[in-house]
Design a protein around this motif. Structure first.
Motif, PDB file in Angstrom:
ATOM      1  N   ALA A 189      36.056  19.107  55.678  1.00  0.00           N
ATOM      2  CA  ALA A 189      34.615  18.906  55.596  1.00  0.00           C
ATOM      3  C   ALA A 189      33.961  19.319  56.909  1.00  0.00           C
ATOM      4  O   ALA A 189      34.584  19.265  57.978  1.00  0.00           O
ATOM      5  CB  ALA A 189      34.287  17.446  55.289  1.00  0.00           C
ATOM      6  N   ILE A 190      32.713  19.731  56.812  1.00  0.00           N
ATOM      7  CA  ILE A 190      31.867  19.931  57.975  1.00  0.00           C
ATOM      8  C   ILE A 190      30.877  18.777  57.968  1.00  0.00           C
ATOM      9  O   ILE A 190      30.161  18.577  56.985  1.00  0.00           O
ATOM     10  CB  ILE A 190      31.110  21.277  57.926  1.00  0.00           C
ATOM     11  N   VAL A 191      30.864  18.004  59.059  1.00  0.00           N
ATOM     12  CA  VAL A 191      30.004  16.822  59.109  1.00  0.00           C
ATOM     13  C   VAL A 191      28.987  16.962  60.233  1.00  0.00           C
ATOM     14  O   VAL A 191      29.195  17.700  61.202  1.00  0.00           O
ATOM     15  CB  VAL A 191      30.833  15.531  59.292  1.00  0.00           C
ATOM     16  N   ALA A 192      27.879  16.244  60.090  1.00  0.00           N
ATOM     17  CA  ALA A 192      26.807  16.302  61.079  1.00  0.00           C
ATOM     18  C   ALA A 192      27.231  15.626  62.380  1.00  0.00           C
ATOM     19  O   ALA A 192      27.825  14.541  62.366  1.00  0.00           O
ATOM     20  CB  ALA A 192      25.555  15.630  60.520  1.00  0.00           C
ATOM     21  N   GLN A 233      40.601  13.164  60.790  1.00  0.00           N
ATOM     22  CA  GLN A 233      41.113  13.852  61.982  1.00  0.00           C
ATOM     23  C   GLN A 233      40.161  14.995  62.340  1.00  0.00           C
ATOM     24  O   GLN A 233      39.884  15.864  61.502  1.00  0.00           O
ATOM     25  CB  GLN A 233      42.512  14.417  61.725  1.00  0.00           C
ATOM     26  N   VAL A 234      39.658  14.982  63.561  1.00  0.00           N
ATOM     27  CA  VAL A 234      38.753  16.050  63.994  1.00  0.00           C
ATOM     28  C   VAL A 234      39.567  17.307  64.295  1.00  0.00           C
ATOM     29  O   VAL A 234      40.541  17.266  65.053  1.00  0.00           O
ATOM     30  CB  VAL A 234      37.948  15.630  65.237  1.00  0.00           C
ATOM     31  N   LEU A 235      39.160  18.415  63.709  1.00  0.00           N
ATOM     32  CA  LEU A 235      39.826  19.699  63.937  1.00  0.00           C
ATOM     33  C   LEU A 235      39.070  20.577  64.924  1.00  0.00           C
ATOM     34  O   LEU A 235      39.675  21.360  65.663  1.00  0.00           O
ATOM     35  CB  LEU A 235      39.970  20.453  62.606  1.00  0.00           C
ATOM     36  N   GLU A 236      37.750  20.443  64.912  1.00  0.00           N
ATOM     37  CA  GLU A 236      36.938  21.349  65.737  1.00  0.00           C
ATOM     38  C   GLU A 236      35.540  20.749  65.886  1.00  0.00           C
ATOM     39  O   GLU A 236      35.021  20.122  64.973  1.00  0.00           O
ATOM     40  CB  GLU A 236      36.862  22.717  65.047  1.00  0.00           C
ATOM     41  N   MET A 250      22.626  23.289  64.180  1.00  0.00           N
ATOM     42  CA  MET A 250      22.902  21.867  64.315  1.00  0.00           C
ATOM     43  C   MET A 250      24.313  21.666  64.857  1.00  0.00           C
ATOM     44  O   MET A 250      25.213  22.487  64.628  1.00  0.00           O
ATOM     45  CB  MET A 250      22.746  21.145  62.980  1.00  0.00           C
ATOM     46  N   ALA A 251      24.493  20.572  65.596  1.00  0.00           N
ATOM     47  CA  ALA A 251      25.827  20.202  66.078  1.00  0.00           C
ATOM     48  C   ALA A 251      26.633  19.653  64.914  1.00  0.00           C
ATOM     49  O   ALA A 251      26.144  18.839  64.127  1.00  0.00           O
ATOM     50  CB  ALA A 251      25.708  19.153  67.180  1.00  0.00           C
ATOM     51  N   VAL A 252      27.880  20.102  64.771  1.00  0.00           N
ATOM     52  CA  VAL A 252      28.729  19.672  63.657  1.00  0.00           C
ATOM     53  C   VAL A 252      30.172  19.520  64.124  1.00  0.00           C
ATOM     54  O   VAL A 252      30.545  19.993  65.196  1.00  0.00           O
ATOM     55  CB  VAL A 252      28.684  20.678  62.477  1.00  0.00           C
ATOM     56  N   SER A 253      30.960  18.858  63.296  1.00  0.00           N
ATOM     57  CA  SER A 253      32.404  18.754  63.505  1.00  0.00           C
ATOM     58  C   SER A 253      33.112  19.148  62.213  1.00  0.00           C
ATOM     59  O   SER A 253      32.641  18.827  61.123  1.00  0.00           O
ATOM     60  CB  SER A 253      32.806  17.332  63.889  1.00  0.00           C
ATOM     61  N   LYS A 254      34.226  19.835  62.366  1.00  0.00           N
ATOM     62  CA  LYS A 254      35.078  20.134  61.224  1.00  0.00           C
ATOM     63  C   LYS A 254      36.192  19.100  61.210  1.00  0.00           C
ATOM     64  O   LYS A 254      36.862  18.885  62.225  1.00  0.00           O
ATOM     65  CB  LYS A 254      35.657  21.544  61.345  1.00  0.00           C
ATOM     66  N   GLY A 280      35.913  29.975  60.561  1.00  0.00           N
ATOM     67  CA  GLY A 280      34.982  30.806  61.320  1.00  0.00           C
ATOM     68  C   GLY A 280      33.522  30.420  61.185  1.00  0.00           C
ATOM     69  O   GLY A 280      32.641  31.139  61.689  1.00  0.00           O
ATOM     70  N   LEU A 281      33.234  29.303  60.542  1.00  0.00           N
ATOM     71  CA  LEU A 281      31.843  28.913  60.292  1.00  0.00           C
ATOM     72  C   LEU A 281      31.181  28.330  61.544  1.00  0.00           C
ATOM     73  O   LEU A 281      29.971  28.492  61.741  1.00  0.00           O
ATOM     74  CB  LEU A 281      31.793  27.886  59.158  1.00  0.00           C
ATOM     75  N   LEU A 282      31.966  27.668  62.389  1.00  0.00           N
ATOM     76  CA  LEU A 282      31.402  27.005  63.567  1.00  0.00           C
ATOM     77  C   LEU A 282      31.297  27.958  64.757  1.00  0.00           C
ATOM     78  O   LEU A 282      32.167  28.803  64.980  1.00  0.00           O
ATOM     79  CB  LEU A 282      32.252  25.793  63.967  1.00  0.00           C
ATOM     80  N   ARG A 283      30.231  27.783  65.521  1.00  0.00           N
ATOM     81  CA  ARG A 283      30.020  28.521  66.777  1.00  0.00           C
ATOM     82  C   ARG A 283      30.367  27.602  67.939  1.00  0.00           C
ATOM     83  O   ARG A 283      30.240  26.374  67.830  1.00  0.00           O
ATOM     84  CB  ARG A 283      28.575  28.974  66.902  1.00  0.00           C
TER      85      ARG A 283
END
Length: 255
Positions: A117-120, A158-161, A178-182, A248-251
């Motif tokens: 998941a990508i979370v806020a 578990q945080v991946l990124e 927006m800031a996010v976590s994978k 590859g979605l996160l910067r």
């Protein structure tokens, strides 16, 4: 924005949810198959796609699309659930015996499931064990909520990124960041909307979740994906993995 055909869900702009799709276009769509034998068909379900439609709804669904791909298979038997907005691994049985075995495994929580998941926001800790009971929300006929009198529910996170997500707002067409976590999610229990409710509870709702984000991110999909599954069948374990749609979605920076 909600869609009256699916109360409580955001109106989808995806190919799979377009109920005016022509027969020609529908014929061009296929559901990716992850595993197939004479007992099971395991697919990578598209996001914003029903498993099957009500009798009066002729729109595309997993079963209607698979019927076109496998016209020789008379019936696909559902053995578990996957939300309309969620993509990823979905198991269908091809015989009554296979359906009975798999359904029992899901019902008794013997199936190991892993989601992405990508979370806020940026989670502070690297891992979490969320242990919060869940019940129906009496103020909403679709949502669930944390309730001390609800059914026990546990999720491992578990945080991946950590990074940033840049997207085009579907309504305003403005570019936003927006800031996010994978994160990787492992449900210990299997309550309805468990992952979505638990992540909302810790202040990091799933991006694009119309029902559980307090400030809705109007992006192209809800960012929840059934990534891995282990099915401990009598004939041997099946280990299935669906491709990661968030690769590859996160910067690394908001710029």
């Amino acid at each position: 924005m909600t869609d009256e055909r699916w109360p409580g869900t955001r109106k989808s702009f995806s190919l799979y949810a377009n109920m005016t799709m022509s027969a020609r276009l529908l014929d061009s769509v296929s559901v990716p198959v992850l595993y197939e034998d004479d007992r099971y068909l395991i697919v990578d379900k598209p996001y914003d796609c029903r498993i099957q439609n009500p009798r009066d709804d002729q729109g595309p669904s997993v079963q209607s699309l698979l019927t076109k791909q496998y016209p020789h298979i008379p019936i696909f038997r559902n053995v578990h659930q996957l939300d309309y907005a969620t993509s990823g691994i979905y198991v269908l049985a091809l015989t009554k015996q296979a359906a009975a075995e798999a359904s029992k495994l899901f019902r008794e929580r013997q199936v190991q499931k892993t989601y992405l998941a990508i979370v806020a926001g940026h989670l502070i800790e690297d891992s979490y064990h969320i242990d919060q009971p869940i019940a129906d929300d009496p103020d909403h006929d679709f949502r669930m909520k944390i309730d001390v009198n609800g059914k026990s529910a546990q999720t491992l996170v578990q945080v991946l990124e950590r990074g940033y997500y840049r997207y085009t707002d579907e309504t305003t067409k403005q570019e936003k960041t927006m800031a996010v976590s994978k994160v990787e999610l492992r449900p210990v229990t299997g309550r309805r909307h468990q992952l979505r409710v638990h992540l909302q509870h810790i202040g990091h709702p799933i991006v694009g979740d119309y029902n559980y984000e307090s400030k809705y991110t109007d992006t192209f999909r809800m960012m929840l994906h059934a990534h891995k599954l282990r099915l401990p069948l009598k004939a041997g374990h099946l280990d299935i993995e669906a491709p990661d749609p968030f690769q590859g979605l996160l910067r690394s920076s908001p710029e």
